[in-house]
Scaffold this motif. Structure first.
Motif, mmCIF file in Angstrom:
data_model
loop_
_atom_site.group_PDB
_atom_site.id
_atom_site.type_symbol
_atom_site.label_atom_id
_atom_site.label_comp_id
_atom_site.label_asym_id
_atom_site.label_seq_id
_atom_site.Cartn_x
_atom_site.Cartn_y
_atom_site.Cartn_z
ATOM 1 N N VAL A 98 38.956 52.031 53.092
ATOM 2 C CA VAL A 98 38.122 50.973 53.368
ATOM 3 C C VAL A 98 37.614 50.488 52.179
ATOM 4 C CG1 VAL A 98 35.816 50.600 54.521
ATOM 5 C CG2 VAL A 98 37.210 52.122 55.730
ATOM 6 N N LEU A 99 37.326 49.175 52.154
ATOM 7 C CA LEU A 99 36.791 48.644 50.817
ATOM 8 C C LEU A 99 35.126 48.111 51.103
ATOM 9 C CD1 LEU A 99 36.809 47.308 47.969
ATOM 10 C CD2 LEU A 99 37.962 45.612 48.882
ATOM 11 N N THR A 123 34.393 50.749 46.615
ATOM 12 C CA THR A 123 33.239 49.852 46.630
ATOM 13 C C THR A 123 33.186 49.461 45.130
ATOM 14 O OG1 THR A 123 30.987 49.297 47.238
ATOM 15 C CG2 THR A 123 31.426 51.647 46.098
ATOM 16 N N ILE A 124 32.506 48.265 45.180
ATOM 17 C CA ILE A 124 32.037 47.496 43.820
ATOM 18 C C ILE A 124 30.533 47.697 43.493
ATOM 19 C CG2 ILE A 124 33.791 45.934 43.811
ATOM 20 C CD1 ILE A 124 31.638 43.721 44.399
ATOM 21 N N ALA A 173 38.408 45.536 54.911
ATOM 22 C CA ALA A 173 37.343 45.178 53.904
ATOM 23 C C ALA A 173 35.983 44.526 54.698
ATOM 24 C CB ALA A 173 38.019 43.996 52.702
ATOM 25 N N PHE A 174 34.960 45.045 54.091
ATOM 26 C CA PHE A 174 33.591 44.582 54.635
ATOM 27 C C PHE A 174 32.961 43.777 53.602
ATOM 28 C CE2 PHE A 174 34.822 48.329 57.049
ATOM 29 C CZ PHE A 174 34.747 47.900 58.452
ATOM 30 N N MET A 175 32.539 42.465 53.718
ATOM 31 C CA MET A 175 32.044 41.639 52.790
ATOM 32 C C MET A 175 30.531 41.354 52.895
ATOM 33 S SD MET A 175 35.068 41.601 51.158
ATOM 34 C CE MET A 175 34.307 40.438 49.885
ATOM 35 N N GLU A 198 37.501 36.792 47.059
ATOM 36 C CA GLU A 198 38.753 36.200 47.579
ATOM 37 C C GLU A 198 39.701 37.046 47.374
ATOM 38 O OE1 GLU A 198 39.408 32.448 45.918
ATOM 39 O OE2 GLU A 198 37.830 31.367 47.050
ATOM 40 N N LEU A 199 39.840 38.086 46.090
ATOM 41 C CA LEU A 199 40.695 39.068 45.783
ATOM 42 C C LEU A 199 40.454 40.082 46.655
ATOM 43 C CD1 LEU A 199 40.420 38.682 41.752
ATOM 44 C CD2 LEU A 199 42.406 37.808 43.196
ATOM 45 N N MET A 200 39.326 40.614 46.898
ATOM 46 C CA MET A 200 39.229 41.691 47.688
ATOM 47 C C MET A 200 39.552 41.513 49.240
ATOM 48 S SD MET A 200 35.170 42.461 46.454
ATOM 49 C CE MET A 200 34.949 44.107 47.566
#
Length: 264
Positions: A98-99, A123-124, A173-175, A198-200
């Motif tokens: 997961v991201l 994560t970031i 991916a959760f934005m 966009e990359l994520m």
């Protein structure tokens, strides 16, 4: 309005320009009960100080939509973000990768993930990282995508972050978003953020945009992340149903997270 002394009056002019955009000299003169020449002197001084940008006949705020800090956002729409996070966590299957984007809603999701097992979470965002580390999970792999720290959002951006992403893929991916529109995508403060988003999204099989009702249809800034062909908008029950119709009309999946029980 009663007349204000020059200092408070000028502070109020900046506030009005920030919230309403273009403000005429005549309107300000009537509002504060002073002459147009007094207002022009106020505007000249505020422009010299860098607080306003002058336009013909009025004033325009240099920062019409100031970016809220992460600390401010953490205290906003708390119940809505918890509900969104609970729904998002329910979609994750053990064993997945997961991201998590940066932001307050993804930090709430990190909290909801601490009870899951056999999961890899990248994560970031520093808030999400702190939540995950503090939980001391046994079967949770944690990956921080480093880079340059963006203090306002407490998240990492830049080429180092982008290079790390190129070597990874994710199931989900959760934005986060400052605003989201069906016709344009995710709205953020600057292009560095939107490029990274966009990359994520391009590295994940399933993409979710977690946005409370206040962000639906909003565009406070001028940088946009283009969305993938398929993605899911997740919001809370406080949303105006009409605001979701543009998304559904474009074939975007929309999920309204149910409210959670109120806790003490």
């Amino acid at each position: 309005m009663d007349r204000l002394r020059s200092g408070p009056r000028r502070d109020r002019i900046v506030e009005m320009a920030s919230s309403n955009g273009l403000t005429s000299v005549e309107e300000l003169s009537a509002t504060f009960g002073v002459t147009p020449s007094t207002i022009r002197r106020d505007l000249a001084l505020l422009t010299t100080q860098g607080k306003l940008a002058r336009t013909y006949g009025g004033a325009l705020s240099l920062e019409p939509h100031p970016e809220a800090s992460l600390r401010q956002r953490l205290g906003q729409a708390h119940a809505a973000k918890r509900a969104i996070a609970a729904w998002a966590a329910s979609q994750i299957v053990p064993g997945e990768s997961v991201l998590l984007d940066g932001g307050s809603t993804t930090a709430a999701l990190a909290q909801a993930l601490t009870g899951l097992r056999h999961l890899s979470v990248s994560t970031i965002g520093l808030p999400a990282l702190e939540v995950l580390v503090e939980a001391e999970p046994e079967d949770l792999e944690i990956v921080l995508l480093g880079g340059r720290l963006r203090p306002m959002s407490q998240s990492f951006v830049g080429p180092v972050t982008e290079q790390a992403l190129e070597r990874m893929t994710f199931d989900r991916a959760f934005m986060g978003a400052d605003g989201v529109r069906a016709d344009r995508g995710i709205n953020e403060k600057d292009l560095e953020q939107t490029r990274l988003k966009e990359l994520m999204m391009g590295r994940a099989d399933h993409v979710y945009v977690l946005a409370d009702a206040s962000k639906i249809g909003q565009a406070p800034f001028h940088a946009w992340a283009v969305m993938p062909a398929r993605w899911t908008l997740v919001t809370d029950s406080g949303v105006d149903p009409a605001a979701l119709e543009p998304f559904r009309a474009k074939g975007i999946e929309v999920e309204v997270a149910p409210d959670l029980p109120v806790t003490d």
